[in-house]
Design a protein around this motif. Structure first.
Motif, PDB file in Angstrom:
ATOM      1  N   ASP A  89      -8.606  -2.503 -11.565  1.00 14.29           N
ATOM      2  CA  ASP A  89      -8.781  -2.753  -9.396  1.00 14.29           C
ATOM      3  C   ASP A  89      -9.047  -3.859  -9.013  1.00 14.29           C
ATOM      4  O   ASP A  89      -8.490  -3.945  -7.982  1.00 14.29           O
ATOM      5  CB  ASP A  89     -10.545  -1.901  -9.545  1.00 14.29           C
ATOM      6  CG  ASP A  89      -9.323  -0.564  -9.641  1.00 14.29           C
ATOM      7  OD1 ASP A  89      -8.444   0.349  -9.560  1.00 14.29           O
ATOM      8  OD2 ASP A  89     -10.821   0.962  -9.433  1.00 14.29           O
ATOM      9  N   ILE A 112       1.965   1.017  -7.501  1.00 17.54           N
ATOM     10  CA  ILE A 112       0.839   0.798  -7.027  1.00 17.54           C
ATOM     11  C   ILE A 112      -0.303   0.985  -8.106  1.00 17.54           C
ATOM     12  O   ILE A 112      -1.247   0.284  -9.182  1.00 17.54           O
ATOM     13  CB  ILE A 112       0.665   1.334  -6.202  1.00 17.54           C
ATOM     14  CG1 ILE A 112       0.212   0.119  -5.039  1.00 17.54           C
ATOM     15  CG2 ILE A 112      -1.186   0.764  -6.258  1.00 17.54           C
ATOM     16  CD1 ILE A 112       0.352  -1.448  -5.103  1.00 17.54           C
ATOM     17  N   GLU A 113       0.322   2.769  -8.498  1.00 14.95           N
ATOM     18  CA  GLU A 113      -0.625   3.585  -9.956  1.00 14.95           C
ATOM     19  C   GLU A 113      -0.455   2.624 -11.045  1.00 14.95           C
ATOM     20  O   GLU A 113      -1.581   2.446 -11.591  1.00 14.95           O
ATOM     21  CB  GLU A 113      -0.351   4.529  -9.436  1.00 14.95           C
ATOM     22  CG  GLU A 113      -0.885   5.302  -8.562  1.00 14.95           C
ATOM     23  CD  GLU A 113      -2.805   4.295  -8.149  1.00 14.95           C
ATOM     24  OE1 GLU A 113      -3.365   5.187  -9.038  1.00 14.95           O
ATOM     25  OE2 GLU A 113      -2.688   4.558  -7.058  1.00 14.95           O
ATOM     26  N   ARG A 162      -2.226  -0.617 -11.158  1.00 14.05           N
ATOM     27  CA  ARG A 162      -4.177  -0.515 -11.018  1.00 14.05           C
ATOM     28  C   ARG A 162      -4.294   0.010 -12.990  1.00 14.05           C
ATOM     29  O   ARG A 162      -5.206  -0.880 -13.500  1.00 14.05           O
ATOM     30  CB  ARG A 162      -4.117   0.791 -10.581  1.00 14.05           C
ATOM     31  CG  ARG A 162      -6.043   0.851 -10.237  1.00 14.05           C
ATOM     32  CD  ARG A 162      -6.194   2.132  -9.342  1.00 14.05           C
ATOM     33  NE  ARG A 162      -5.352   2.098  -8.464  1.00 14.05           N
ATOM     34  CZ  ARG A 162      -6.055   2.147  -7.328  1.00 14.05           C
ATOM     35  NH1 ARG A 162      -7.512   1.716  -7.072  1.00 14.05           N
ATOM     36  NH2 ARG A 162      -5.298   2.329  -5.854  1.00 14.05           N
ATOM     37  N   ILE A 184      -5.194  -4.592  -6.893  1.00 11.35           N
ATOM     38  CA  ILE A 184      -5.487  -4.131  -6.179  1.00 11.35           C
ATOM     39  C   ILE A 184      -6.297  -4.170  -4.483  1.00 11.35           C
ATOM     40  O   ILE A 184      -7.630  -4.390  -4.817  1.00 11.35           O
ATOM     41  CB  ILE A 184      -5.414  -2.946  -6.327  1.00 11.35           C
ATOM     42  CG1 ILE A 184      -4.555  -2.420  -7.234  1.00 11.35           C
ATOM     43  CG2 ILE A 184      -5.248  -1.947  -5.204  1.00 11.35           C
ATOM     44  CD1 ILE A 184      -3.369  -2.340  -7.471  1.00 11.35           C
ATOM     45  N   GLU A 244      -7.132  -2.466   1.050  1.00 15.67           N
ATOM     46  CA  GLU A 244      -5.705  -1.410   1.536  1.00 15.67           C
ATOM     47  C   GLU A 244      -4.952  -0.634   0.944  1.00 15.67           C
ATOM     48  O   GLU A 244      -4.042  -0.451   0.958  1.00 15.67           O
ATOM     49  CB  GLU A 244      -5.374  -2.043   2.505  1.00 15.67           C
ATOM     50  CG  GLU A 244      -5.397  -3.182   3.685  1.00 15.67           C
ATOM     51  CD  GLU A 244      -6.674  -4.218   3.160  1.00 15.67           C
ATOM     52  OE1 GLU A 244      -7.702  -4.404   3.852  1.00 15.67           O
ATOM     53  OE2 GLU A 244      -6.618  -4.454   2.346  1.00 15.67           O
ATOM     54  N   GLY A 245      -4.787  -1.496  -0.801  1.00 15.99           N
ATOM     55  CA  GLY A 245      -4.040  -0.382  -1.624  1.00 15.99           C
ATOM     56  C   GLY A 245      -2.938  -1.136  -2.066  1.00 15.99           C
ATOM     57  O   GLY A 245      -2.005  -0.490  -2.886  1.00 15.99           O
ATOM     58  N   ALA A 258       0.519  -2.069  -0.049  1.00 15.78           N
ATOM     59  CA  ALA A 258       0.367   0.448  -0.216  1.00 15.78           C
ATOM     60  C   ALA A 258       0.598   1.296   0.156  1.00 15.78           C
ATOM     61  O   ALA A 258       1.456   1.268   0.415  1.00 15.78           O
ATOM     62  CB  ALA A 258      -1.419  -0.040   0.876  1.00 15.78           C
ATOM     63  N   GLY A 259       1.055   2.070  -1.239  1.00 21.07           N
ATOM     64  CA  GLY A 259       1.016   3.478  -1.092  1.00 21.07           C
ATOM     65  C   GLY A 259       2.735   3.381  -2.130  1.00 21.07           C
ATOM     66  O   GLY A 259       2.989   3.854  -1.553  1.00 21.07           O
TER      67      GLY A 259
END
Length: 206
Positions: free
Chosen positions: A56, A47-48, A51, A59, A62-63, A42-43
């Motif tokens: 999604d 991650i982006e 995604r 993911i 919680e991210g 997460a973070g």
């Protein structure tokens, strides 16, 4: 200026045990697996990108990257595995580069001649191998690797063999080795072998 010693080995070889032994001797360690997990936590910096490429569904709430869902996808589809590697590569390389710089700085502050890069993919990644002045391979016969992983992880033999097939072969790792630690004995024997190597590295630069 301290140099970077690459450490690699196949699953179940004892590579992580050897890395921990070096760390107990005060050697700064860059853990490629830990950094790989960090970029998809997460973070994390990847991650982006994950995604955007996979959606999604991969993911978690919680991210973080959903590692179980991604593992299921990439193990059943080699092309998806290559896609994931391409998506993660620039983010992981940036994370590893920062980790290596920090480890070498720490080695210099501790008056040590080297830092350790613990990386299971050194045989597969020439660019990472090029960053290493020397490479240490923790070696083990394949049948012993399989037995250890089955005992440790409670995986069926077929699953362990599939993991081994996705990694560099024993021969491919040994051909890049400057030093080899054969880990067919006890954890205590491996610890002593690491201590001996460390002493030799210190003496060579003394």
């Amino acid at each position: 200026m301290p140099y970077l010693l690459g450490l690699t080995g196949g699953i179940g070889s004892g590579k992580s045990t050897a890395a921990a032994a070096f760390a107990r001797l005060g050697v700064p360690v860059v853990d490629a697996d830990a950094l790989s997990r960090a970029v998809t936590a997460a973070g994390g910096r990847a991650i982006e990108a994950v995604r955007a490429h996979f959606g999604d569904a991969f993911i978690t709430p919680e991210g973080a990257m959903d590692r179980s869902a991604m593992r299921e996808l990439v193990f059943s589809d080699p092309e998806k595995r290559r896609e994931l590697e391409r998506v993660l590569a620039p983010h992981l390389e940036a994370e590893i580069s920062e980790g290596i710089r920090a480890a070498l700085d720490a080695a210099r502050e501790r008056a040590l001649p080297y830092a350790l890069f613990d990386c299971p993919l050194l045989a597969e990644r020439p660019a990472w191998r090029k960053a290493c002045a020397k490479v240490l391979v923790v070696d083990l016969a394949e049948e012993e690797q399989i037995a250890r992983v089955m005992c440790r992880s409670h995986l069926p033999e077929s699953a362990v063999r599939a993991i081994l097939a996705a990694q560099a072969s024993r021969a491919e790792r040994l051909v890049i080795a400057d030093y080899v630690l054969y880990n067919g004995g006890t954890p205590e024997a491996l610890e002593r072998a690491v201590q001996t190597l460390h002493t030799n590295f210190l003496s060579a630069c003394g």
